[in-house]
Motif scaffolding. Structure first.
Motif, PDB file in Angstrom:
ATOM      1  N   SER A 125      13.678  -5.204  -9.903  1.00 47.53           N
ATOM      2  CA  SER A 125      13.636  -5.832  -8.587  1.00 47.53           C
ATOM      3  C   SER A 125      12.214  -6.288  -8.296  1.00 47.53           C
ATOM      4  O   SER A 125      11.278  -5.889  -8.985  1.00 47.53           O
ATOM      5  N   GLU A 126      12.084  -7.135  -7.277  1.00 48.23           N
ATOM      6  CA  GLU A 126      10.752  -7.482  -6.781  1.00 48.23           C
ATOM      7  C   GLU A 126      10.606  -6.804  -5.433  1.00 48.23           C
ATOM      8  O   GLU A 126      11.461  -6.974  -4.553  1.00 48.23           O
ATOM      9  N   VAL A 127       9.579  -6.008  -5.287  1.00 48.02           N
ATOM     10  CA  VAL A 127       9.446  -5.200  -4.069  1.00 48.02           C
ATOM     11  C   VAL A 127       8.055  -5.367  -3.471  1.00 48.02           C
ATOM     12  O   VAL A 127       7.099  -5.691  -4.170  1.00 48.02           O
ATOM     13  N   GLU A 128       7.989  -5.122  -2.158  1.00 51.86           N
ATOM     14  CA  GLU A 128       6.670  -5.086  -1.532  1.00 51.86           C
ATOM     15  C   GLU A 128       5.925  -3.845  -2.029  1.00 51.86           C
ATOM     16  O   GLU A 128       6.551  -2.792  -2.198  1.00 51.86           O
ATOM     17  N   PRO A 129       4.636  -3.953  -2.247  1.00 49.55           N
ATOM     18  CA  PRO A 129       3.881  -2.804  -2.751  1.00 49.55           C
ATOM     19  C   PRO A 129       3.983  -1.580  -1.860  1.00 49.55           C
ATOM     20  O   PRO A 129       3.820  -0.461  -2.312  1.00 49.55           O
ATOM     21  N   ARG A 130       4.280  -1.798  -0.553  1.00 51.23           N
ATOM     22  CA  ARG A 130       4.340  -0.645   0.364  1.00 51.23           C
ATOM     23  C   ARG A 130       5.700   0.043   0.364  1.00 51.23           C
ATOM     24  O   ARG A 130       5.880   1.052   1.052  1.00 51.23           O
ATOM     25  N   LEU A 131       6.668  -0.495  -0.396  1.00 52.83           N
ATOM     26  CA  LEU A 131       8.009   0.108  -0.379  1.00 52.83           C
ATOM     27  C   LEU A 131       7.977   1.488  -1.033  1.00 52.83           C
ATOM     28  O   LEU A 131       7.533   1.655  -2.168  1.00 52.83           O
ATOM     29  N   LEU A 132       8.454   2.487  -0.292  1.00 52.55           N
ATOM     30  CA  LEU A 132       8.468   3.848  -0.841  1.00 52.55           C
ATOM     31  C   LEU A 132       9.573   3.988  -1.880  1.00 52.55           C
ATOM     32  O   LEU A 132      10.602   3.297  -1.810  1.00 52.55           O
ATOM     33  N   LEU A 133       9.364   4.912  -2.805  1.00 53.71           N
ATOM     34  CA  LEU A 133      10.391   5.135  -3.822  1.00 53.71           C
ATOM     35  C   LEU A 133      11.721   5.516  -3.168  1.00 53.71           C
ATOM     36  O   LEU A 133      12.785   5.062  -3.582  1.00 53.71           O
ATOM     37  N   VAL A 134      11.673   6.344  -2.117  1.00 55.00           N
ATOM     38  CA  VAL A 134      12.935   6.749  -1.478  1.00 55.00           C
ATOM     39  C   VAL A 134      13.656   5.533  -0.891  1.00 55.00           C
ATOM     40  O   VAL A 134      14.890   5.441  -0.939  1.00 55.00           O
ATOM     41  N   GLN A 135      12.904   4.577  -0.371  1.00 57.98           N
ATOM     42  CA  GLN A 135      13.534   3.375   0.177  1.00 57.98           C
ATOM     43  C   GLN A 135      14.100   2.519  -0.953  1.00 57.98           C
ATOM     44  O   GLN A 135      15.160   1.908  -0.803  1.00 57.98           O
ATOM     45  N   PHE A 136      13.393   2.468  -2.061  1.00 59.99           N
ATOM     46  CA  PHE A 136      13.904   1.729  -3.218  1.00 59.99           C
ATOM     47  C   PHE A 136      15.247   2.313  -3.649  1.00 59.99           C
ATOM     48  O   PHE A 136      16.218   1.584  -3.882  1.00 59.99           O
ATOM     49  N   LEU A 137      15.306   3.633  -3.741  1.00 65.31           N
ATOM     50  CA  LEU A 137      16.538   4.277  -4.208  1.00 65.31           C
ATOM     51  C   LEU A 137      17.677   4.028  -3.225  1.00 65.31           C
ATOM     52  O   LEU A 137      18.795   3.696  -3.619  1.00 65.31           O
TER      53      LEU A 137
END
Ligand code: FES
Ligand code: FES
Length: 178
Positions: free
Chosen positions: A38-50
């Motif tokens: 995925s492409e994510v904002e650098p501030r995205l937390l791992l828990v939010q990614f999951l």
């Protein structure tokens, strides 16, 4: 004669671009054996990614300040509070969440222990408790009750009083743990 001073300021100008340009960073994380790109904002937390990118909502968010342990997952085999880590920091890692523990429809021994020993009430803390317990039993196949309590001291439960959780981990250890 009228002064031309200020005329320029009356000329309409293109409004400033208020749209934020958000930098996104590509990440590849293997979650429960499946590669997630995925492409994510650098501030995205791992828990939010999951939860938000992968749709794996078994990992809970409690405090988001590294206190409660509800968000615990395994990153390259180590129990990590996934609210303390950015998704980009997990790039290239193997992540296991509560959804990845059972095999062929069979509960993991730690999950079975929580079921058999009533190691939960509301269940909010349970995914984190289980993931931390899995790491404990990988490191220590036969922990004492005190060692279990010590290993789980970063995971908070507001319901059970902890005794049944310790019973659950002992049950899993007797069943061969991992
Ligand atoms: Fe991560 Fe509480 S939500 S430690
Ligand atoms: Fe409710 Fe632990 S079972 S917080």
């Amino acid at each position: 004669m009228m002064s031309r001073v200020g005329v320029e300021s009356l000329t309409p100008r293109t409004p400033p671009n208020t749209e934020k340009t958000t930098l996104k960073v590509p990440v590849k994380i293997r979650v429960n054996g499946a590669l997630r790109e995925s492409e994510v904002e650098p501030r995205l937390l791992l828990v939010q990614f999951l939860r938000d990118v992968c749709g794996l909502t078994g990992t809970h968010i409690g405090c988001e300040t590294s206190i409660c342990g509800a968000c615990t997952v395994l990153v390259d085999g180590k129990a990590v509070k996934s609210c303390t880590m950015f998704a980009v920091q997990a790039d290239g890692s193997e992540v296991t969440t509560i959804e990845g523990l059972s095999r062929n429809g069979e509960l993991h021994p730690v999950q079975e222990g929580f079921w058999e020993c009533h190691g939960l009430q509301c269940g909010y803390c349970t995914p984190g408790m289980i993931m931390t317990s899995v790491q404990l039993l990988e490191r220590n196949a036969s922990p004492s009750r005190e060692e279990i309590r010590h290993a789980l001291d970063g995971n908070l439960c507001r319901c059970t009083g902890y005794s049944h959780i310790v019973d659950a981990v002992e049950y899993a250890a007797k069943k061969g743990g991992t």
